[in-house]
Enzyme design. Structure first.
Site, PDB file in Angstrom:
ATOM      1  N   LYS A  14       3.153  -9.959   4.621  1.00 36.60           N
ATOM      2  CA  LYS A  14       3.093  -9.064   5.779  1.00 36.60           C
ATOM      3  C   LYS A  14       2.601  -9.797   7.028  1.00 36.60           C
ATOM      4  O   LYS A  14       3.202  -9.690   8.088  1.00 36.60           O
ATOM      5  CB  LYS A  14       2.147  -7.879   5.496  1.00 36.60           C
ATOM      6  CG  LYS A  14       2.558  -7.031   4.304  1.00 36.60           C
ATOM      7  CD  LYS A  14       1.633  -5.828   4.130  1.00 36.60           C
ATOM      8  CE  LYS A  14       0.212  -6.144   3.722  1.00 36.60           C
ATOM      9  NZ  LYS A  14       0.033  -6.653   2.353  1.00 36.60           N
ATOM     10  N   ARG A  89      -3.298   2.417   4.032  1.00 36.08           N
ATOM     11  CA  ARG A  89      -3.373   2.060   2.615  1.00 36.08           C
ATOM     12  C   ARG A  89      -3.698   3.265   1.751  1.00 36.08           C
ATOM     13  O   ARG A  89      -3.744   3.142   0.531  1.00 36.08           O
ATOM     14  CB  ARG A  89      -4.456   1.000   2.412  1.00 36.08           C
ATOM     15  CG  ARG A  89      -3.933  -0.453   2.451  1.00 36.08           C
ATOM     16  CD  ARG A  89      -5.143  -1.366   2.381  1.00 36.08           C
ATOM     17  NE  ARG A  89      -4.959  -2.653   1.794  1.00 36.08           N
ATOM     18  CZ  ARG A  89      -4.840  -3.790   2.503  1.00 36.08           C
ATOM     19  NH1 ARG A  89      -4.773  -3.771   3.809  1.00 36.08           N
ATOM     20  NH2 ARG A  89      -4.769  -4.942   1.871  1.00 36.08           N
ATOM     21  N   ARG A 128      -2.788 -19.762  -1.338  1.00 33.10           N
ATOM     22  CA  ARG A 128      -3.359 -19.524  -0.009  1.00 33.10           C
ATOM     23  C   ARG A 128      -4.868 -19.735  -0.030  1.00 33.10           C
ATOM     24  O   ARG A 128      -5.448 -20.226   0.939  1.00 33.10           O
ATOM     25  CB  ARG A 128      -3.026 -18.085   0.431  1.00 33.10           C
ATOM     26  CG  ARG A 128      -3.494 -17.758   1.834  1.00 33.10           C
ATOM     27  CD  ARG A 128      -2.981 -16.415   2.306  1.00 33.10           C
ATOM     28  NE  ARG A 128      -3.783 -15.307   1.822  1.00 33.10           N
ATOM     29  CZ  ARG A 128      -3.505 -14.019   2.048  1.00 33.10           C
ATOM     30  NH1 ARG A 128      -2.429 -13.689   2.726  1.00 33.10           N
ATOM     31  NH2 ARG A 128      -4.286 -13.073   1.595  1.00 33.10           N
ATOM     32  N   ARG A 134     -10.799 -17.559   2.397  1.00 27.01           N
ATOM     33  CA  ARG A 134     -11.091 -16.161   2.084  1.00 27.01           C
ATOM     34  C   ARG A 134     -11.648 -16.046   0.671  1.00 27.01           C
ATOM     35  O   ARG A 134     -10.988 -16.435  -0.292  1.00 27.01           O
ATOM     36  CB  ARG A 134      -9.816 -15.313   2.208  1.00 27.01           C
ATOM     37  CG  ARG A 134      -9.434 -15.007   3.622  1.00 27.01           C
ATOM     38  CD  ARG A 134      -8.141 -14.233   3.709  1.00 27.01           C
ATOM     39  NE  ARG A 134      -8.121 -12.988   2.937  1.00 27.01           N
ATOM     40  CZ  ARG A 134      -7.170 -12.072   3.049  1.00 27.01           C
ATOM     41  NH1 ARG A 134      -6.161 -12.265   3.892  1.00 27.01           N
ATOM     42  NH2 ARG A 134      -7.214 -10.978   2.318  1.00 27.01           N
ATOM     43  N   ARG A 146      -7.202  -6.511  -6.354  1.00 24.78           N
ATOM     44  CA  ARG A 146      -6.548  -6.065  -5.115  1.00 24.78           C
ATOM     45  C   ARG A 146      -5.151  -5.531  -5.420  1.00 24.78           C
ATOM     46  O   ARG A 146      -4.710  -4.543  -4.833  1.00 24.78           O
ATOM     47  CB  ARG A 146      -6.464  -7.222  -4.115  1.00 24.78           C
ATOM     48  CG  ARG A 146      -7.823  -7.550  -3.488  1.00 24.78           C
ATOM     49  CD  ARG A 146      -7.877  -8.945  -2.918  1.00 24.78           C
ATOM     50  NE  ARG A 146      -6.951  -9.149  -1.818  1.00 24.78           N
ATOM     51  CZ  ARG A 146      -6.538 -10.355  -1.416  1.00 24.78           C
ATOM     52  NH1 ARG A 146      -6.959 -11.453  -2.029  1.00 24.78           N
ATOM     53  NH2 ARG A 146      -5.708 -10.449  -0.411  1.00 24.78           N
TER      54      ARG A 146
HETATM   55  P1  AMP Z   1      -5.620  -7.810   3.944  1.00 22.29           P
HETATM   56  O1  AMP Z   1      -5.927  -8.876   4.934  1.00 22.29           O
HETATM   57  O2  AMP Z   1      -4.662  -6.778   4.453  1.00 22.29           O
HETATM   58  O3  AMP Z   1      -5.214  -8.360   2.596  1.00 22.29           O
HETATM   59  O4  AMP Z   1      -6.976  -7.014   3.693  1.00 22.29           O
HETATM   60  C1  AMP Z   1      -8.107  -7.658   3.119  1.00 22.29           C
HETATM   61  C2  AMP Z   1      -9.098  -6.609   2.647  1.00 22.29           C
HETATM   62  O5  AMP Z   1      -9.561  -5.848   3.760  1.00 22.29           O
HETATM   63  C3  AMP Z   1      -8.558  -5.586   1.664  1.00 22.29           C
HETATM   64  O6  AMP Z   1      -8.572  -6.066   0.327  1.00 22.29           O
HETATM   65  C4  AMP Z   1      -9.520  -4.426   1.886  1.00 22.29           C
HETATM   66  O7  AMP Z   1     -10.761  -4.675   1.257  1.00 22.29           O
HETATM   67  C5  AMP Z   1      -9.753  -4.483   3.385  1.00 22.29           C
HETATM   68  N1  AMP Z   1      -8.756  -3.661   4.110  1.00 22.29           N
HETATM   69  C6  AMP Z   1      -7.774  -4.095   4.948  1.00 22.29           C
HETATM   70  N2  AMP Z   1      -7.051  -3.068   5.410  1.00 22.29           N
HETATM   71  C7  AMP Z   1      -7.591  -1.949   4.847  1.00 22.29           C
HETATM   72  C8  AMP Z   1      -7.271  -0.568   4.914  1.00 22.29           C
HETATM   73  N3  AMP Z   1      -6.239  -0.119   5.641  1.00 22.29           N
HETATM   74  N4  AMP Z   1      -8.045   0.295   4.200  1.00 22.29           N
HETATM   75  C9  AMP Z   1      -9.091  -0.127   3.483  1.00 22.29           C
HETATM   76  N5  AMP Z   1      -9.435  -1.410   3.339  1.00 22.29           N
HETATM   77  C10 AMP Z   1      -8.688  -2.324   4.025  1.00 22.29           C
END
Ligand code: AMP
Length: 190
Positions: A14, A89, A128, A134, A146
């Site tokens: 994404k 989400r 990654r 991260r 996740r």
């Molecule tokens: P991402 O960078 O999209 O993979 O997000 C990393 C982490 O941030 C996720 O595993 C969640 O812990 C948190 N996170 C990101 N977006 C959301 C969301 N829309 N709702 C809840 N937690 C989020």
């Protein structure tokens, strides 16, 4: 306005695709994960709270996430449209996004979902993790959590947008330009 929800499990690509699409279509890219990571880096109150969830691979609570997303949208009053990356989400987040956009007399144009099978996701995220710094990419059990959270809480949003005829599934395996091209076909036909 074109308002895209870029959807898919962690590691689907994404963020990578959003970088190309925002240039091509002149859209503002909002990645909730990036905003959380920025806050963690700067040790804000929001960052400290979010970190406890993110490090375990859990979702940050809806209220916190929705308020943050609303604030990010409000920072861009001149936007021609948005790419929402990693948001919504949950169903509550999807409802909140609908309400926010309705208040601006607009709506979600499409959910573009990158479809990639789980074992490829795990491989990509571990790869990654070697350079992303991260914590949630570094540990296979957190990665698998996740992905599990995605199926349990997030995948249902496919039905949510399908019911509105706004769901577009895309094969997320291939070269980066190939996948950009697949997504562009959907956007160009909107
Ligand atoms: P991402 O960078 O999209 O993979 O997000 C990393 C982490 O941030 C996720 O595993 C969640 O812990 C948190 N996170 C990101 N977006 C959301 C969301 N829309 N709702 C809840 N937690 C989020």
């Amino acid at each position: 306005m074109i308002n895209l929800v870029l959807f898919g499990p962690p590691g689907a690509g994404k963020g990578t695709q959003a970088e190309f699409l925002k240039e091509k279509y002149e859209l503002v890219h909002i990645s909730t994960g990036d905003v959380f990571r920025f806050n963690i880096k700067n040790a804000t109150e929001l960052g400290v709270l979010a970190k406890s969830f993110i490090d375990k691979g859990q979702l940050v609570p809806d209220e916190v996430t929705i308020n943050m997303l609303n604030a990010e949208v409000e920072k861009n009053p001149e936007a021609k449209g948005f790419i929402f990356d990693g948001f919504p989400r949950t169903s509550a987040q999807a409802d909140a996004l609908g309400e926010l956009l309705a208040s601006k007399s607009t709506d979600v144009s499409a959910m573009v979902a990158l479809e990639v099978e789980d074992e490829i996701l795990v491989e990509r995220l571990l790869e990654r993790g070697k350079t992303s710094g991260r914590a949630d990419d570094a540990d296979e059990s957190v990665i698998r959590n996740r992905i599990a959270v995605y199926y349990k809480e997030t995948a249902i949003l496919k039905n949510y947008y399908q019911a509105k005829d706004k769901y577009f599934g895309i094969d997320g395996v291939g070269s980066i330009p190939e996948i950009t091209e697949r997504i562009s076909k959907v956007i160009d036909a909107l």
